[in-house]
Design an enzyme around this catalytic site. Structure first.
Site, PDB file in Angstrom:
ATOM      1  N   ASP A  29     -10.980   0.513 -35.710  1.00  8.07           N
ATOM      2  CA  ASP A  29     -12.026   0.367 -36.714  1.00  8.07           C
ATOM      3  C   ASP A  29     -11.455   0.768 -38.070  1.00  8.07           C
ATOM      4  OD1 ASP A  29     -14.427   1.137 -38.390  1.00  8.07           O
ATOM      5  OD2 ASP A  29     -15.458   0.527 -36.555  1.00  8.07           O
ATOM      6  N   ILE A  30     -11.815   0.023 -39.122  1.00  8.53           N
ATOM      7  CA  ILE A  30     -11.275   0.338 -40.456  1.00  8.53           C
ATOM      8  C   ILE A  30     -11.958   1.551 -41.091  1.00  8.53           C
ATOM      9  CG2 ILE A  30     -10.437  -1.997 -40.929  1.00  8.53           C
ATOM     10  CD1 ILE A  30     -12.926  -2.349 -42.746  1.00  8.53           C
ATOM     11  N   ASN A  86     -24.415  -1.137 -30.545  1.00  9.43           N
ATOM     12  CA  ASN A  86     -25.598  -1.173 -31.398  1.00  9.43           C
ATOM     13  C   ASN A  86     -26.197  -2.577 -31.347  1.00  9.43           C
ATOM     14  OD1 ASN A  86     -25.014   1.480 -32.314  1.00  9.43           O
ATOM     15  ND2 ASN A  86     -23.580   0.651 -33.806  1.00  9.43           N
ATOM     16  N   HIS A  99     -20.000  -6.218 -29.737  1.00  2.35           N
ATOM     17  CA  HIS A  99     -18.843  -5.324 -29.726  1.00  2.35           C
ATOM     18  C   HIS A  99     -19.245  -3.960 -29.201  1.00  2.35           C
ATOM     19  CE1 HIS A  99     -20.707  -4.737 -33.704  1.00  2.35           C
ATOM     20  NE2 HIS A  99     -20.158  -3.533 -33.746  1.00  2.35           N
ATOM     21  N   HIS A 101     -18.027   0.096 -29.400  1.00  4.97           N
ATOM     22  CA  HIS A 101     -17.212   1.105 -30.071  1.00  4.97           C
ATOM     23  C   HIS A 101     -16.694   2.072 -29.006  1.00  4.97           C
ATOM     24  CE1 HIS A 101     -18.805   0.365 -34.236  1.00  4.97           C
ATOM     25  NE2 HIS A 101     -19.807  -0.150 -33.520  1.00  4.97           N
TER      26      HIS A 101
END
Length: 117
Positions: A29-30, A86, A99, A101
């Site tokens: 993740d950025i 989410n 997606h 996390h």
């Protein structure tokens, strides 16, 4: 389609990949929320968990199998990690491409988040 995750799977947007096969890709993740914060996505564009069909069941199972493998490879499987998905605006979804996390690398709070009325 103007989906950032689709562009990552196509290779038109760079990412720091940690896993890839024919159906799944995972990358850092950025804006990490933990020392280890990896996004695991299907290459197939599915907007939200609400859009998953019975036909997608094996793909979702593969997403979680990839998460387990990545957690081992990142050295966080034994100490523990969190998987978060989410769904839609109130659920905190920002990118509308399914997606998960993968969060870990430090002790995480048992609280998932504040509920706002």
């Amino acid at each position: 389609m103007d989906c950032i995750f689709c562009k990552i799977t196509e290779g038109t947007i760079p990412s720091k990949k940690v896993f890839e096969n024919e159906r799944i890709v995972a990358f850092h993740d950025i804006s990490p929320a933990a020392p280890v914060h990896i996004l695991i996505i299907p290459k197939k564009h599915i907007p939200t968990m609400n859009d998953v069909t019975e036909e997608d069941g094996p793909l979702v199972a593969e997403l979680f199998a990839a998460a387990r493998q990545i957690a081992r490879e990142q050295g966080i499987a034994e100490s523990g990690y969190r998987l978060v998905n989410n769904v839609n605006q109130d659920g905190g979804q920002v990118v509308y491409h399914l997606h998960v996390h993968l969060l870990g690398g430090s002790k995480l709070s048992p609280i998932l988040g504040e509920i706002k009325s």
